[in-house]
Design a protein around this motif. Structure first.
Motif, PDB file in Angstrom:
ATOM      1  N   THR A  13       0.857  -1.180   0.000  1.00  0.00           N
ATOM      2  CA  THR A  13       0.000   0.000   0.000  1.00  0.00           C
ATOM      3  C   THR A  13       0.894   1.231   0.000  1.00  0.00           C
ATOM      4  O   THR A  13       1.793   1.342   0.831  1.00  0.00           O
ATOM      5  N   VAL A  14       0.659   2.125  -0.933  1.00  0.00           N
ATOM      6  CA  VAL A  14       1.500   3.310  -1.068  1.00  0.00           C
ATOM      7  C   VAL A  14       1.276   4.244   0.123  1.00  0.00           C
ATOM      8  O   VAL A  14       0.174   4.346   0.658  1.00  0.00           O
ATOM      9  N   ARG A  15       2.347   4.895   0.536  1.00  0.00           N
ATOM     10  CA  ARG A  15       2.257   5.884   1.611  1.00  0.00           C
ATOM     11  C   ARG A  15       1.862   7.230   1.017  1.00  0.00           C
ATOM     12  O   ARG A  15       2.115   7.511  -0.153  1.00  0.00           O
ATOM     13  N   ARG A  23       3.396   2.931  -9.368  1.00  0.00           N
ATOM     14  CA  ARG A  23       3.365   2.034 -10.537  1.00  0.00           C
ATOM     15  C   ARG A  23       4.779   1.703 -11.038  1.00  0.00           C
ATOM     16  O   ARG A  23       5.074   0.580 -11.386  1.00  0.00           O
ATOM     17  N   THR A  24       5.654   2.703 -11.049  1.00  0.00           N
ATOM     18  CA  THR A  24       7.034   2.467 -11.455  1.00  0.00           C
ATOM     19  C   THR A  24       7.701   1.494 -10.496  1.00  0.00           C
ATOM     20  O   THR A  24       8.410   0.578 -10.901  1.00  0.00           O
ATOM     21  N   GLY A  25       7.455   1.672  -9.207  1.00  0.00           N
ATOM     22  CA  GLY A  25       8.007   0.776  -8.202  1.00  0.00           C
ATOM     23  C   GLY A  25       7.510  -0.649  -8.360  1.00  0.00           C
ATOM     24  O   GLY A  25       8.270  -1.602  -8.208  1.00  0.00           O
ATOM     25  N   GLY A  27       6.639  -2.052 -11.133  1.00  0.00           N
ATOM     26  CA  GLY A  27       7.344  -2.593 -12.293  1.00  0.00           C
ATOM     27  C   GLY A  27       8.733  -3.068 -11.931  1.00  0.00           C
ATOM     28  O   GLY A  27       9.158  -4.146 -12.338  1.00  0.00           O
ATOM     29  N   ARG A  28       9.429  -2.282 -11.129  1.00  0.00           N
ATOM     30  CA  ARG A  28      10.767  -2.693 -10.689  1.00  0.00           C
ATOM     31  C   ARG A  28      10.693  -3.893  -9.757  1.00  0.00           C
ATOM     32  O   ARG A  28      11.537  -4.780  -9.814  1.00  0.00           O
ATOM     33  N   LEU A  29       9.686  -3.921  -8.915  1.00  0.00           N
ATOM     34  CA  LEU A  29       9.531  -5.007  -7.948  1.00  0.00           C
ATOM     35  C   LEU A  29       9.267  -6.339  -8.637  1.00  0.00           C
ATOM     36  O   LEU A  29       9.767  -7.375  -8.224  1.00  0.00           O
ATOM     37  N   SER A  30       8.506  -6.325  -9.707  1.00  0.00           N
ATOM     38  CA  SER A  30       8.168  -7.567 -10.392  1.00  0.00           C
ATOM     39  C   SER A  30       9.118  -7.871 -11.557  1.00  0.00           C
ATOM     40  O   SER A  30       8.920  -8.838 -12.274  1.00  0.00           O
ATOM     41  N   SER A  31      10.166  -7.072 -11.703  1.00  0.00           N
ATOM     42  CA  SER A  31      11.144  -7.285 -12.772  1.00  0.00           C
ATOM     43  C   SER A  31      11.869  -8.610 -12.583  1.00  0.00           C
ATOM     44  O   SER A  31      12.180  -9.021 -11.478  1.00  0.00           O
ATOM     45  N   ASN A  46      -4.011   2.269  -8.168  1.00  0.00           N
ATOM     46  CA  ASN A  46      -3.017   3.334  -8.017  1.00  0.00           C
ATOM     47  C   ASN A  46      -2.475   3.437  -6.596  1.00  0.00           C
ATOM     48  O   ASN A  46      -1.517   4.166  -6.355  1.00  0.00           O
ATOM     49  N   THR A  47      -3.073   2.714  -5.650  1.00  0.00           N
ATOM     50  CA  THR A  47      -2.637   2.829  -4.262  1.00  0.00           C
ATOM     51  C   THR A  47      -2.343   1.498  -3.570  1.00  0.00           C
ATOM     52  O   THR A  47      -1.780   1.483  -2.491  1.00  0.00           O
ATOM     53  N   LYS A  48      -2.737   0.376  -4.182  1.00  0.00           N
ATOM     54  CA  LYS A  48      -2.584  -0.913  -3.516  1.00  0.00           C
ATOM     55  C   LYS A  48      -2.337  -2.014  -4.538  1.00  0.00           C
ATOM     56  O   LYS A  48      -2.879  -1.972  -5.638  1.00  0.00           O
ATOM     57  N   ALA A  49      -1.523  -3.008  -4.137  1.00  0.00           N
ATOM     58  CA  ALA A  49      -1.260  -4.132  -5.022  1.00  0.00           C
ATOM     59  C   ALA A  49      -0.988  -5.394  -4.218  1.00  0.00           C
ATOM     60  O   ALA A  49      -0.068  -5.418  -3.403  1.00  0.00           O
ATOM     61  N   PRO A  50      -1.771  -6.440  -4.435  1.00  0.00           N
ATOM     62  CA  PRO A  50      -1.422  -7.736  -3.849  1.00  0.00           C
ATOM     63  C   PRO A  50      -0.413  -8.439  -4.753  1.00  0.00           C
ATOM     64  O   PRO A  50      -0.500  -8.354  -5.980  1.00  0.00           O
ATOM     65  N   LEU A  51       0.557  -9.101  -4.143  1.00  0.00           N
ATOM     66  CA  LEU A  51       1.603  -9.798  -4.883  1.00  0.00           C
ATOM     67  C   LEU A  51       1.787 -11.198  -4.314  1.00  0.00           C
ATOM     68  O   LEU A  51       1.441 -11.455  -3.169  1.00  0.00           O
ATOM     69  N   ARG A  52       2.361 -12.068  -5.124  1.00  0.00           N
ATOM     70  CA  ARG A  52       2.732 -13.413  -4.688  1.00  0.00           C
ATOM     71  C   ARG A  52       4.212 -13.586  -4.951  1.00  0.00           C
ATOM     72  O   ARG A  52       4.744 -13.070  -5.929  1.00  0.00           O
ATOM     73  N   GLY A  53       4.857 -14.341  -4.073  1.00  0.00           N
ATOM     74  CA  GLY A  53       6.276 -14.573  -4.265  1.00  0.00           C
ATOM     75  C   GLY A  53       6.776 -15.720  -3.418  1.00  0.00           C
ATOM     76  O   GLY A  53       6.004 -16.422  -2.770  1.00  0.00           O
ATOM     77  N   ALA A  54       8.076 -15.870  -3.438  1.00  0.00           N
ATOM     78  CA  ALA A  54       8.738 -16.895  -2.642  1.00  0.00           C
ATOM     79  C   ALA A  54      10.136 -16.407  -2.306  1.00  0.00           C
ATOM     80  O   ALA A  54      10.768 -15.718  -3.106  1.00  0.00           O
ATOM     81  N   VAL A  55      10.593 -16.733  -1.107  1.00  0.00           N
ATOM     82  CA  VAL A  55      11.938 -16.389  -0.667  1.00  0.00           C
ATOM     83  C   VAL A  55      12.590 -17.638  -0.094  1.00  0.00           C
ATOM     84  O   VAL A  55      11.900 -18.537   0.395  1.00  0.00           O
ATOM     85  N   PRO A  56      13.924 -17.702  -0.150  1.00  0.00           N
ATOM     86  CA  PRO A  56      14.601 -18.842   0.454  1.00  0.00           C
ATOM     87  C   PRO A  56      14.334 -18.888   1.961  1.00  0.00           C
ATOM     88  O   PRO A  56      14.257 -17.846   2.617  1.00  0.00           O
ATOM     89  N   GLN A  57      14.172 -20.069   2.487  1.00  0.00           N
ATOM     90  CA  GLN A  57      13.928 -20.230   3.916  1.00  0.00           C
ATOM     91  C   GLN A  57      15.128 -19.703   4.691  1.00  0.00           C
ATOM     92  O   GLN A  57      16.282 -19.987   4.352  1.00  0.00           O
ATOM     93  N   SER A  58      14.853 -18.887   5.713  1.00  0.00           N
ATOM     94  CA  SER A  58      15.915 -18.292   6.532  1.00  0.00           C
ATOM     95  C   SER A  58      15.303 -17.793   7.832  1.00  0.00           C
ATOM     96  O   SER A  58      14.126 -18.019   8.100  1.00  0.00           O
ATOM     97  N   VAL A  59      16.097 -17.066   8.605  1.00  0.00           N
ATOM     98  CA  VAL A  59      15.575 -16.488   9.841  1.00  0.00           C
ATOM     99  C   VAL A  59      14.475 -15.471   9.540  1.00  0.00           C
ATOM    100  O   VAL A  59      13.622 -15.212  10.386  1.00  0.00           O
TER     101      VAL A  59
END
Length: 90
Positions: A13-15, A23-25, A27-31, A46-59
């Motif tokens: 959610t944009v501050r 929107r530019t952010g 685009g960079r985030l999903s690059s 223009n103010t909110k975006a749900p995303l899906r992803g995965a990160v390596p398991q860590s602390v």
């Protein structure tokens, strides 16, 4: 040894005062050029975006809050001024 990836969903959610760069952010985030966490935008306004992803398991993947802090820190250095809500898929 293969690395385990932890799937998660995130809502960005944009501050206030940073709507122009949202929107530019996204685009960079999903690059595909970022290697640390593959993310896909599910839907956005223009103010909110749900995303899906995965990160390596860590602390950082111990709790939703620790992953949110990790992701927020990763984005702060790129002038992405968002509030993140994260949910690890267990």
């Amino acid at each position: 040894m293969p690395t385990a990836f932890i799937p998660f969903t995130m809502c960005a959610t944009v501050r206030d005062g940073h709507m122009r760069s949202f929107r530019t952010g996204l685009g960079r985030l999903s690059s595909s050029h970022r290697g640390w966490a593959p993310l896909g935008v599910v839907k956005s306004t223009n103010t909110k975006a749900p995303l899906r992803g995965a990160v390596p398991q860590s602390v950082h993947t111990a709790t939703d809050a620790s992953l949110a802090r990790y992701l927020q820190d990763r984005h702060a250095d790129k002038d992405m001024h968002w509030d993140l809500a994260v949910s690890i898929q267990r």
